[in-house]
Scaffold this motif. Structure first.
Motif, PDB file in Angstrom:
ATOM      1  N   ALA A  15      42.176  44.630  41.686  1.00  0.00           N
ATOM      2  CA  ALA A  15      41.117  44.362  40.717  1.00  0.00           C
ATOM      3  C   ALA A  15      39.884  43.793  41.413  1.00  0.00           C
ATOM      4  CB  ALA A  15      41.619  43.396  39.643  1.00  0.00           C
ATOM      5  N   LEU A  16      40.098  42.912  42.375  1.00  0.00           N
ATOM      6  CA  LEU A  16      38.981  42.326  43.113  1.00  0.00           C
ATOM      7  C   LEU A  16      38.220  43.398  43.893  1.00  0.00           C
ATOM      8  CD1 LEU A  16      37.487  39.762  43.966  1.00  0.00           C
ATOM      9  CD2 LEU A  16      39.132  39.523  45.817  1.00  0.00           C
ATOM     10  N   LEU A  17      38.931  44.292  44.547  1.00  0.00           N
ATOM     11  CA  LEU A  17      38.270  45.369  45.292  1.00  0.00           C
ATOM     12  C   LEU A  17      37.481  46.291  44.366  1.00  0.00           C
ATOM     13  CD1 LEU A  17      41.047  46.289  47.881  1.00  0.00           C
ATOM     14  CD2 LEU A  17      38.894  45.096  48.313  1.00  0.00           C
ATOM     15  N   LEU A  55      30.879  33.050  42.264  1.00  0.00           N
ATOM     16  CA  LEU A  55      31.089  32.063  41.207  1.00  0.00           C
ATOM     17  C   LEU A  55      32.435  32.224  40.490  1.00  0.00           C
ATOM     18  CD1 LEU A  55      27.472  31.802  39.786  1.00  0.00           C
ATOM     19  CD2 LEU A  55      28.627  30.259  41.377  1.00  0.00           C
ATOM     20  N   PRO A  56      32.828  33.417  40.042  1.00  0.00           N
ATOM     21  CA  PRO A  56      34.120  33.527  39.354  1.00  0.00           C
ATOM     22  C   PRO A  56      35.314  33.649  40.311  1.00  0.00           C
ATOM     23  CG  PRO A  56      33.005  35.619  39.286  1.00  0.00           C
ATOM     24  CD  PRO A  56      32.052  34.640  39.931  1.00  0.00           C
ATOM     25  N   LEU A  57      35.044  33.740  41.602  1.00  0.00           N
ATOM     26  CA  LEU A  57      36.118  34.023  42.560  1.00  0.00           C
ATOM     27  C   LEU A  57      37.159  32.914  42.621  1.00  0.00           C
ATOM     28  CD1 LEU A  57      37.062  36.119  44.586  1.00  0.00           C
ATOM     29  CD2 LEU A  57      35.749  34.944  46.328  1.00  0.00           C
ATOM     30  N   ARG A  59      38.260  30.743  40.331  1.00  0.00           N
ATOM     31  CA  ARG A  59      39.183  30.779  39.198  1.00  0.00           C
ATOM     32  C   ARG A  59      40.089  32.004  39.262  1.00  0.00           C
ATOM     33  NH1 ARG A  59      36.784  29.180  33.656  1.00  0.00           N
ATOM     34  NH2 ARG A  59      38.460  27.686  33.585  1.00  0.00           N
ATOM     35  N   PHE A  60      39.548  33.130  39.729  1.00  0.00           N
ATOM     36  CA  PHE A  60      40.351  34.347  39.848  1.00  0.00           C
ATOM     37  C   PHE A  60      41.453  34.165  40.885  1.00  0.00           C
ATOM     38  CE2 PHE A  60      41.119  38.674  41.446  1.00  0.00           C
ATOM     39  CZ  PHE A  60      41.488  39.281  40.253  1.00  0.00           C
ATOM     40  N   LEU A  61      41.136  33.539  42.017  1.00  0.00           N
ATOM     41  CA  LEU A  61      42.153  33.299  43.048  1.00  0.00           C
ATOM     42  C   LEU A  61      43.203  32.306  42.569  1.00  0.00           C
ATOM     43  CD1 LEU A  61      39.929  33.214  46.249  1.00  0.00           C
ATOM     44  CD2 LEU A  61      41.425  35.049  45.471  1.00  0.00           C
ATOM     45  N   ILE A  62      42.790  31.311  41.794  1.00  0.00           N
ATOM     46  CA  ILE A  62      43.759  30.377  41.221  1.00  0.00           C
ATOM     47  C   ILE A  62      44.704  31.127  40.280  1.00  0.00           C
ATOM     48  CG2 ILE A  62      44.019  28.432  39.618  1.00  0.00           C
ATOM     49  CD1 ILE A  62      41.473  27.245  40.893  1.00  0.00           C
ATOM     50  N   TRP A  63      44.154  32.022  39.461  1.00  0.00           N
ATOM     51  CA  TRP A  63      44.997  32.811  38.569  1.00  0.00           C
ATOM     52  C   TRP A  63      45.987  33.653  39.366  1.00  0.00           C
ATOM     53  CZ3 TRP A  63      45.300  38.164  38.403  1.00  0.00           C
ATOM     54  CH2 TRP A  63      46.175  38.668  37.431  1.00  0.00           C
ATOM     55  N   MET A  64      45.525  34.261  40.448  1.00  0.00           N
ATOM     56  CA  MET A  64      46.416  35.092  41.259  1.00  0.00           C
ATOM     57  C   MET A  64      47.599  34.277  41.786  1.00  0.00           C
ATOM     58  SD  MET A  64      43.765  37.555  43.353  1.00  0.00           S
ATOM     59  CE  MET A  64      44.916  37.853  44.645  1.00  0.00           C
ATOM     60  N   GLU A  65      47.362  33.042  42.154  1.00  0.00           N
ATOM     61  CA  GLU A  65      48.420  32.203  42.720  1.00  0.00           C
ATOM     62  C   GLU A  65      49.312  31.556  41.660  1.00  0.00           C
ATOM     63  OE1 GLU A  65      49.576  31.373  45.805  1.00  0.00           O
ATOM     64  OE2 GLU A  65      48.344  33.028  46.523  1.00  0.00           O
ATOM     65  N   THR A  66      48.723  31.118  40.555  1.00  0.00           N
ATOM     66  CA  THR A  66      49.472  30.296  39.608  1.00  0.00           C
ATOM     67  C   THR A  66      49.702  30.951  38.252  1.00  0.00           C
ATOM     68  OG1 THR A  66      47.521  29.224  38.688  1.00  0.00           O
ATOM     69  CG2 THR A  66      48.512  28.196  40.635  1.00  0.00           C
ATOM     70  N   GLY A  67      48.872  31.909  37.872  1.00  0.00           N
ATOM     71  CA  GLY A  67      48.971  32.488  36.553  1.00  0.00           C
ATOM     72  C   GLY A  67      48.143  31.758  35.517  1.00  0.00           C
ATOM     73  N   ARG A  68      47.465  30.677  35.925  1.00  0.00           N
ATOM     74  CA  ARG A  68      46.586  29.912  35.036  1.00  0.00           C
ATOM     75  C   ARG A  68      45.145  30.099  35.487  1.00  0.00           C
ATOM     76  NH1 ARG A  68      50.263  25.735  36.598  1.00  0.00           N
ATOM     77  NH2 ARG A  68      48.534  25.050  37.841  1.00  0.00           N
ATOM     78  N   TRP A  69      44.202  29.979  34.541  1.00  0.00           N
ATOM     79  CA  TRP A  69      42.786  30.192  34.857  1.00  0.00           C
ATOM     80  C   TRP A  69      42.069  28.901  35.217  1.00  0.00           C
ATOM     81  CZ3 TRP A  69      40.591  34.579  36.014  1.00  0.00           C
ATOM     82  CH2 TRP A  69      41.165  35.753  35.556  1.00  0.00           C
ATOM     83  N   GLY A  70      42.674  27.977  35.814  1.00  0.00           N
ATOM     84  CA  GLY A  70      41.926  26.792  36.155  1.00  0.00           C
ATOM     85  C   GLY A  70      42.715  25.876  36.941  1.00  0.00           C
TER      86      GLY A  70
END
Length: 70
Positions: A15-17, A55-57, A59-70
């Motif tokens: 999705a990031l790519l 800027l959104p990167l 939160r997106f990386l946190i979601w990828m690791e944890t499943g949460r948006w923050g």
């Protein structure tokens, strides 16, 4: 440590790519209007466009690791 692997990381990378490619294409498309401005304005516009995708990167990386948006 994760208990079992999830598809969030591989799907997140894809999705990031896709999102970065779409953003780059949008900037390329907008460049036809940006190039008509003075060089100083072009510099500022391209600096802003070069940083704004970050800027959104976080939160997106946190979601990828944890499943949460923050």
């Amino acid at each position: 440590m994760r208990e079992k692997p999830t598809l969030r990381i591989p799907l997140g990378i894809l999705a990031l790519l896709v999102a970065l490619a779409a953003y780059a294409l949008a900037v390329m498309w907008a460049s036809q209007w940006i190039e008509q401005t003075p060089v100083a304005v072009q510099t500022v516009v391209y600096l802003v466009l070069g940083v704004v995708w970050l800027l959104p990167l976080r939160r997106f990386l946190i979601w990828m690791e944890t499943g949460r948006w923050g």
